[in-house]
Write an enzyme that holds these catalytic residues in place. Sequence first.
Site, PDB file in Angstrom:
ATOM      1  N   ALA A  65       0.858  -1.180   0.000  1.00 57.01           N
ATOM      2  CA  ALA A  65       0.000   0.000   0.000  1.00 57.01           C
ATOM      3  C   ALA A  65       0.900   1.239   0.000  1.00 57.01           C
ATOM      4  O   ALA A  65       2.091   1.157   0.317  1.00 57.01           O
ATOM      5  CB  ALA A  65      -0.895  -0.026   1.227  1.00 57.01           C
ATOM      6  N   GLY A 109       0.662  -5.036   0.960  1.00 54.14           N
ATOM      7  CA  GLY A 109      -0.542  -5.091   0.130  1.00 54.14           C
ATOM      8  C   GLY A 109      -0.292  -5.743  -1.221  1.00 54.14           C
ATOM      9  O   GLY A 109      -1.227  -6.248  -1.856  1.00 54.14           O
ATOM     10  N   GLU A 112      -0.603  -9.350  -0.557  1.00 52.42           N
ATOM     11  CA  GLU A 112      -2.029  -9.581  -0.266  1.00 52.42           C
ATOM     12  C   GLU A 112      -2.865  -9.517  -1.543  1.00 52.42           C
ATOM     13  O   GLU A 112      -3.824 -10.273  -1.707  1.00 52.42           O
ATOM     14  CB  GLU A 112      -2.505  -8.545   0.756  1.00 52.42           C
ATOM     15  CG  GLU A 112      -1.849  -8.760   2.121  1.00 52.42           C
ATOM     16  CD  GLU A 112      -2.081  -7.612   3.082  1.00 52.42           C
ATOM     17  OE1 GLU A 112      -1.904  -6.437   2.682  1.00 52.42           O
ATOM     18  OE2 GLU A 112      -2.441  -7.867   4.237  1.00 52.42           O
ATOM     19  N   GLU A 132       4.783  -5.021   7.140  1.00 52.33           N
ATOM     20  CA  GLU A 132       4.058  -3.918   7.788  1.00 52.33           C
ATOM     21  C   GLU A 132       4.529  -3.657   9.213  1.00 52.33           C
ATOM     22  O   GLU A 132       4.487  -2.527   9.698  1.00 52.33           O
ATOM     23  CB  GLU A 132       2.548  -4.213   7.815  1.00 52.33           C
ATOM     24  CG  GLU A 132       1.863  -4.133   6.462  1.00 52.33           C
ATOM     25  CD  GLU A 132       1.860  -5.448   5.688  1.00 52.33           C
ATOM     26  OE1 GLU A 132       2.661  -6.355   6.020  1.00 52.33           O
ATOM     27  OE2 GLU A 132       1.061  -5.577   4.748  1.00 52.33           O
TER      28      GLU A 132
HETATM   29  N1  CAA Z   1       4.631   3.049  -0.852  1.00 51.10           N
HETATM   30  C1  CAA Z   1       5.037   4.183  -1.423  1.00 51.10           C
HETATM   31  N2  CAA Z   1       6.198   4.288  -2.109  1.00 51.10           N
HETATM   32  C2  CAA Z   1       6.975   3.194  -2.217  1.00 51.10           C
HETATM   33  C3  CAA Z   1       6.597   1.965  -1.640  1.00 51.10           C
HETATM   34  C4  CAA Z   1       5.353   1.914  -0.933  1.00 51.10           C
HETATM   35  N3  CAA Z   1       4.887   0.775  -0.375  1.00 51.10           N
HETATM   36  N4  CAA Z   1       7.563   1.057  -1.900  1.00 51.10           N
HETATM   37  C5  CAA Z   1       8.504   1.674  -2.632  1.00 51.10           C
HETATM   38  N5  CAA Z   1       8.155   2.988  -2.814  1.00 51.10           N
HETATM   39  C6  CAA Z   1       8.904   4.008  -3.550  1.00 51.10           C
HETATM   40  C7  CAA Z   1      10.087   4.519  -2.744  1.00 51.10           C
HETATM   41  O1  CAA Z   1       9.695   5.511  -1.816  1.00 51.10           O
HETATM   42  C8  CAA Z   1      10.973   5.056  -3.845  1.00 51.10           C
HETATM   43  O2  CAA Z   1      10.469   6.325  -4.246  1.00 51.10           O
HETATM   44  P1  CAA Z   1      11.531   7.523  -4.607  1.00 51.10           P
HETATM   45  O3  CAA Z   1      12.324   7.009  -5.762  1.00 51.10           O
HETATM   46  O4  CAA Z   1      10.621   8.659  -4.946  1.00 51.10           O
HETATM   47  O5  CAA Z   1      12.344   7.714  -3.387  1.00 51.10           O
HETATM   48  C9  CAA Z   1      10.721   4.092  -5.000  1.00 51.10           C
HETATM   49  O6  CAA Z   1       9.479   3.443  -4.701  1.00 51.10           O
HETATM   50  C10 CAA Z   1      11.795   3.031  -5.127  1.00 51.10           C
HETATM   51  O7  CAA Z   1      11.915   2.401  -3.863  1.00 51.10           O
HETATM   52  P2  CAA Z   1      13.322   2.187  -3.109  1.00 51.10           P
HETATM   53  O8  CAA Z   1      14.254   3.295  -3.437  1.00 51.10           O
HETATM   54  O9  CAA Z   1      13.028   1.924  -1.659  1.00 51.10           O
HETATM   55  O10 CAA Z   1      13.798   0.844  -3.858  1.00 51.10           O
HETATM   56  P3  CAA Z   1      14.794  -0.278  -3.294  1.00 51.10           P
HETATM   57  O11 CAA Z   1      15.099  -1.162  -4.448  1.00 51.10           O
HETATM   58  O12 CAA Z   1      15.916   0.314  -2.524  1.00 51.10           O
HETATM   59  O13 CAA Z   1      13.909  -1.113  -2.227  1.00 51.10           O
HETATM   60  C11 CAA Z   1      11.910  -2.218  -1.437  1.00 51.10           C
HETATM   61  C12 CAA Z   1      12.799  -1.842  -2.639  1.00 51.10           C
HETATM   62  C13 CAA Z   1      12.659  -3.207  -0.526  1.00 51.10           C
HETATM   63  C14 CAA Z   1      10.658  -2.887  -1.981  1.00 51.10           C
HETATM   64  C15 CAA Z   1      11.566  -0.949  -0.631  1.00 51.10           C
HETATM   65  O14 CAA Z   1      11.060   0.034  -1.545  1.00 51.10           O
HETATM   66  C16 CAA Z   1      10.531  -1.127   0.440  1.00 51.10           C
HETATM   67  O15 CAA Z   1      10.839  -1.672   1.490  1.00 51.10           O
HETATM   68  N6  CAA Z   1       9.254  -0.697   0.192  1.00 51.10           N
HETATM   69  C17 CAA Z   1       8.205  -0.718   1.164  1.00 51.10           C
HETATM   70  C18 CAA Z   1       7.677  -2.113   1.401  1.00 51.10           C
HETATM   71  C19 CAA Z   1       6.613  -2.106   2.475  1.00 51.10           C
HETATM   72  O16 CAA Z   1       6.826  -1.766   3.615  1.00 51.10           O
HETATM   73  N7  CAA Z   1       5.359  -2.497   2.102  1.00 51.10           N
HETATM   74  C20 CAA Z   1       4.234  -2.546   2.998  1.00 51.10           C
HETATM   75  C21 CAA Z   1       3.415  -1.284   2.882  1.00 51.10           C
HETATM   76  S1  CAA Z   1       2.091  -1.172   4.091  1.00 51.10           S
HETATM   77  C22 CAA Z   1       0.848  -2.171   3.469  1.00 51.10           C
HETATM   78  O17 CAA Z   1       0.971  -2.711   2.399  1.00 51.10           O
HETATM   79  C23 CAA Z   1      -0.393  -2.291   4.324  1.00 51.10           C
HETATM   80  C24 CAA Z   1      -1.344  -3.345   3.891  1.00 51.10           C
HETATM   81  O18 CAA Z   1      -1.394  -4.412   4.459  1.00 51.10           O
HETATM   82  C25 CAA Z   1      -2.290  -3.105   2.787  1.00 51.10           C
END
Ligand code: CAA
Length: 258
Positions: A65, A109, A112, A132
């Site tokens: 998400a 998400g 999911e 999360e």
């Molecule tokens: N939401 C918003 N933006 C996101 C995102 C997310 N879930 N995941 C990645 N992005 C964005 C980053 O902010 C980044 O944007 P910028 O270039 O503008 O800075 C871009 O995507 C590229 O991401 P990274 O630079 O972080 O890429 P990476 O290769 O270094 O890492 C990754 C990849 C490990 C997937 C890392 O991006 C990450 O950990 N993302 C978040 C994963 C996460 O926590 N997901 C759970 C979200 S909460 C949820 O989903 C609730 C639910 O149950 C519905």
Amino acid sequence: MSEPLVKTEVRGRVGLLTLNRPKALNALSNEVIDELAQAMRGFDADENIGAMVLTGSEKAFAAGADIGAMQGWTFMDVYKKDYLGGNWESLKRIRKPVIAAVSGYALGGGCELAMACDIIIAADNARFGQPEIKLGVIPGFGGTQRLPRAVSKAKAMDLVLTARMMDAEEAERAGLVSRVVPASRLMEEALDAAATIASMSLPSVIMAKECINQSYEGSLSDGMMYERRNFHALFSTEDQKEGMAAFMDKRKPEFKHR
Ligand code: CAA
């Protein structure tokens, strides 16, 4: 006109949906889910479509998400709008089968969303997880519900509580994923599987999907009865007569209802 957040394409009798927010690793904003639900409903209603494939980019199916959007929300914001209900929850009402073709990250998400599909085919570079807990929350779209049913309580606890990712091979061993294929063959394999499903008689396909979901969600004895009644109902279709006659005649069936 701006680029769609979900691209759609028709390949024969298969509807292909591609999440299209690559710079944010296909983070699932409400706008993405609204477009996705609308596109899926369109394919579901289209008589020329028999199955769907949902995919993302090579690097990410979806990284979860949208954290940027959620960051400032309060309890009242998410509770009053029933965040993760609405169009998110509506995806389970799609009647035709949906295959998730997962390459790269399927996190939070994103994992999911893949689990809300009917079959997951993974590229060998796929990585699944529910991180999360690192954000001070918990999964909100099935990570604590569908994941334990798919991979066992122990593995779901491990993934949800430690936030570690599992690779495609582990996901297949655990039962989350139905097939793992080389990344270069992912779309071919998923589209072929969807085309095979789309070549079957649609009433049997829909009833089979509904019966498996019934088994997944309800009791065994209710599920056995539900399956038997649906099996009986299919004897009212021309496709049952054709399918069985074709087998006896040693020829390919020509289904009417697809
Ligand atoms: N939401 C918003 N933006 C996101 C995102 C997310 N879930 N995941 C990645 N992005 C964005 C980053 O902010 C980044 O944007 P910028 O270039 O503008 O800075 C871009 O995507 C590229 O991401 P990274 O630079 O972080 O890429 P990476 O290769 O270094 O890492 C990754 C990849 C490990 C997937 C890392 O991006 C990450 O950990 N993302 C978040 C994963 C996460 O926590 N997901 C759970 C979200 S909460 C949820 O989903 C609730 C639910 O149950 C519905």
